[in-house]
Design a protein around this motif. Sequence first.
Motif, PDB file in Angstrom:
ATOM      1  N   THR A  93       0.798  -1.356   0.047  1.00  0.00           N
ATOM      2  CA  THR A  93       0.034   0.103  -0.081  1.00  0.00           C
ATOM      3  C   THR A  93       0.707   1.428   0.151  1.00  0.00           C
ATOM      4  N   ALA A  94       2.029   1.166   0.797  1.00  0.00           N
ATOM      5  CA  ALA A  94       2.723   2.408   0.883  1.00  0.00           C
ATOM      6  C   ALA A  94       3.440   3.010  -0.443  1.00  0.00           C
ATOM      7  N   ASP A  95       3.532   2.005  -1.610  1.00  0.00           N
ATOM      8  CA  ASP A  95       4.040   2.288  -2.657  1.00  0.00           C
ATOM      9  C   ASP A  95       3.140   2.429  -4.062  1.00  0.00           C
ATOM     10  N   LEU A  96       1.855   2.499  -3.345  1.00  0.00           N
ATOM     11  CA  LEU A  96       0.814   2.608  -4.479  1.00  0.00           C
ATOM     12  C   LEU A  96       0.238   4.199  -4.400  1.00  0.00           C
ATOM     13  N   THR A  97      -0.233   4.522  -5.621  1.00  0.00           N
ATOM     14  CA  THR A  97      -1.048   5.676  -5.470  1.00  0.00           C
ATOM     15  C   THR A  97      -2.356   5.410  -6.538  1.00  0.00           C
ATOM     16  N   PHE A  98      -3.071   6.598  -6.838  1.00  0.00           N
ATOM     17  CA  PHE A  98      -4.176   6.285  -7.566  1.00  0.00           C
ATOM     18  C   PHE A  98      -3.881   7.124  -8.818  1.00  0.00           C
ATOM     19  N   ASP A  99      -4.487   6.695 -10.050  1.00  0.00           N
ATOM     20  CA  ASP A  99      -4.182   7.355 -11.268  1.00  0.00           C
ATOM     21  C   ASP A  99      -5.480   7.800 -11.886  1.00  0.00           C
ATOM     22  N   HIS A 100      -5.616   9.084 -12.416  1.00  0.00           N
ATOM     23  CA  HIS A 100      -6.672   9.379 -13.169  1.00  0.00           C
ATOM     24  C   HIS A 100      -6.387   9.020 -14.605  1.00  0.00           C
ATOM     25  N   VAL A 101      -7.088   7.838 -14.988  1.00  0.00           N
ATOM     26  CA  VAL A 101      -6.715   7.592 -16.431  1.00  0.00           C
ATOM     27  C   VAL A 101      -6.894   8.858 -17.423  1.00  0.00           C
ATOM     28  N   VAL A 102      -7.986   9.312 -17.705  1.00  0.00           N
ATOM     29  CA  VAL A 102      -8.110  10.646 -18.171  1.00  0.00           C
ATOM     30  C   VAL A 102      -7.588  11.727 -17.103  1.00  0.00           C
ATOM     31  N   PRO A 103      -6.860  12.674 -17.301  1.00  0.00           N
ATOM     32  CA  PRO A 103      -6.407  13.449 -16.284  1.00  0.00           C
ATOM     33  C   PRO A 103      -7.506  14.772 -15.959  1.00  0.00           C
ATOM     34  N   VAL A 104      -7.705  14.941 -14.910  1.00  0.00           N
ATOM     35  CA  VAL A 104      -8.712  15.849 -14.238  1.00  0.00           C
ATOM     36  C   VAL A 104      -8.757  17.050 -15.271  1.00  0.00           C
ATOM     37  N   ALA A 105      -7.665  17.382 -15.598  1.00  0.00           N
ATOM     38  CA  ALA A 105      -7.310  18.834 -16.341  1.00  0.00           C
ATOM     39  C   ALA A 105      -8.153  18.659 -17.914  1.00  0.00           C
ATOM     40  N   GLN A 106      -8.303  17.053 -18.317  1.00  0.00           N
ATOM     41  CA  GLN A 106      -8.931  16.937 -19.470  1.00  0.00           C
ATOM     42  C   GLN A 106     -10.182  16.379 -19.434  1.00  0.00           C
ATOM     43  N   GLY A 107     -10.842  16.732 -18.231  1.00  0.00           N
ATOM     44  CA  GLY A 107     -12.190  16.330 -17.862  1.00  0.00           C
ATOM     45  C   GLY A 107     -12.578  14.938 -17.242  1.00  0.00           C
ATOM     46  N   GLY A 108     -11.310  14.514 -16.804  1.00  0.00           N
ATOM     47  CA  GLY A 108     -11.543  12.928 -16.294  1.00  0.00           C
ATOM     48  C   GLY A 108     -12.246  13.200 -14.959  1.00  0.00           C
ATOM     49  N   ARG A 109     -12.998  12.116 -14.640  1.00  0.00           N
ATOM     50  CA  ARG A 109     -13.770  12.213 -13.264  1.00  0.00           C
ATOM     51  C   ARG A 109     -13.027  11.440 -12.335  1.00  0.00           C
ATOM     52  N   LYS A 110     -13.593  11.539 -11.073  1.00  0.00           N
ATOM     53  CA  LYS A 110     -12.936  10.852 -10.032  1.00  0.00           C
ATOM     54  C   LYS A 110     -14.049   9.871  -9.489  1.00  0.00           C
ATOM     55  N   ASP A 111     -14.015   8.606 -10.324  1.00  0.00           N
ATOM     56  CA  ASP A 111     -15.057   7.498 -10.289  1.00  0.00           C
ATOM     57  C   ASP A 111     -14.316   5.950 -10.589  1.00  0.00           C
ATOM     58  N   TRP A 112     -15.069   5.295 -10.288  1.00  0.00           N
ATOM     59  CA  TRP A 112     -14.696   3.783 -10.641  1.00  0.00           C
ATOM     60  C   TRP A 112     -14.203   3.538 -11.948  1.00  0.00           C
ATOM     61  N   GLU A 113     -14.592   4.397 -13.140  1.00  0.00           N
ATOM     62  CA  GLU A 113     -14.503   3.841 -14.254  1.00  0.00           C
ATOM     63  C   GLU A 113     -12.950   4.819 -14.963  1.00  0.00           C
ATOM     64  N   ASN A 114     -12.759   5.665 -13.868  1.00  0.00           N
ATOM     65  CA  ASN A 114     -11.643   6.791 -14.499  1.00  0.00           C
ATOM     66  C   ASN A 114     -10.370   6.632 -13.554  1.00  0.00           C
ATOM     67  N   ILE A 115     -10.447   5.828 -12.270  1.00  0.00           N
ATOM     68  CA  ILE A 115      -9.484   5.766 -11.428  1.00  0.00           C
ATOM     69  C   ILE A 115      -8.635   4.456 -11.139  1.00  0.00           C
ATOM     70  N   VAL A 116      -7.384   4.152 -11.170  1.00  0.00           N
ATOM     71  CA  VAL A 116      -7.069   2.823 -11.278  1.00  0.00           C
ATOM     72  C   VAL A 116      -5.665   2.994 -10.343  1.00  0.00           C
ATOM     73  N   THR A 117      -5.479   1.834  -9.702  1.00  0.00           N
ATOM     74  CA  THR A 117      -4.401   1.606  -8.872  1.00  0.00           C
ATOM     75  C   THR A 117      -2.936   1.945  -9.681  1.00  0.00           C
ATOM     76  N   CYS A 118      -2.023   2.395  -9.257  1.00  0.00           N
ATOM     77  CA  CYS A 118      -0.756   2.917  -9.962  1.00  0.00           C
ATOM     78  C   CYS A 118       0.461   2.881  -8.983  1.00  0.00           C
ATOM     79  N   CYS A 119       1.397   2.456  -9.393  1.00  0.00           N
ATOM     80  CA  CYS A 119       2.934   2.687  -8.659  1.00  0.00           C
ATOM     81  C   CYS A 119       3.344   3.919  -8.921  1.00  0.00           C
ATOM     82  N   VAL A 120       4.173   4.347  -7.675  1.00  0.00           N
ATOM     83  CA  VAL A 120       4.679   5.821  -7.812  1.00  0.00           C
ATOM     84  C   VAL A 120       5.156   6.131  -9.095  1.00  0.00           C
ATOM     85  N   GLY A 121       6.096   5.192  -9.582  1.00  0.00           N
ATOM     86  CA  GLY A 121       7.117   5.290 -10.840  1.00  0.00           C
ATOM     87  C   GLY A 121       6.208   5.451 -11.884  1.00  0.00           C
ATOM     88  N   CYS A 122       5.207   4.674 -12.433  1.00  0.00           N
ATOM     89  CA  CYS A 122       4.289   4.654 -13.528  1.00  0.00           C
ATOM     90  C   CYS A 122       3.511   5.982 -13.404  1.00  0.00           C
TER      91      CYS A 122
END
Length: 177
Positions: A93-122
């Motif tokens: 958990t400590a090395d994970l973050t979450f990623d907006h697949v479509v960035p917020v700046a491009q209209g991406g939402r904070k919901d199940w369909e646009n947020i994925v688990t992502c490592c800090v490096g990626c």
Amino acid sequence: MQQALLLNASYEPLKVVHWQKAITLWCQGKVEVIAVHDREVRAVSVTFKLPSVIRLLRFVKIKRRFDYVPFSRANIYARDHHTCQYCNRGFSTADLTFDHVVPVAQGGRKDWENIVTCCVGCNRLKGGRTPAEAGMKLLKPPRRPDSAPAIRITVGLRDAPESWRDYLYWNVELDDT
Ligand SMILES: [Zn+2]
């Protein structure tokens, strides 16, 4: 009355147990003690501090019966099996973050369909770009889970010991800011 927070091997909170139960589990070699309370107890010839946070050494699969899955970090990580959805590697958990697949700046939402688990490096590599723009590929399209992958613990954060907070905040639902 001193209680201990029992974590799964994955560090997800499972439930709150009485300190005697915590010590029994520890004596049975089933858990490791992650944090202790200040209060000590004396047993025969030894004195030890009461466990405050304990973690199961073996992962237990939990059967759940929730229809509504709270949108939270813990549940996003659980849905994605603690695996980065870009490089397909597992992380704690400590090395994970979450990623907006479509960035917020491009209209991406904070919901199940646009947020994925992502490592800090990626996450750093992708930056504020879509996967296509960054030349990265998602393992699979993110979806809303059918049943709750993580347990909700009904403990008021104000009442919880300091040592629990690192673990409990994962169950606080993400806000929409
Ligand atoms: Zn990654």
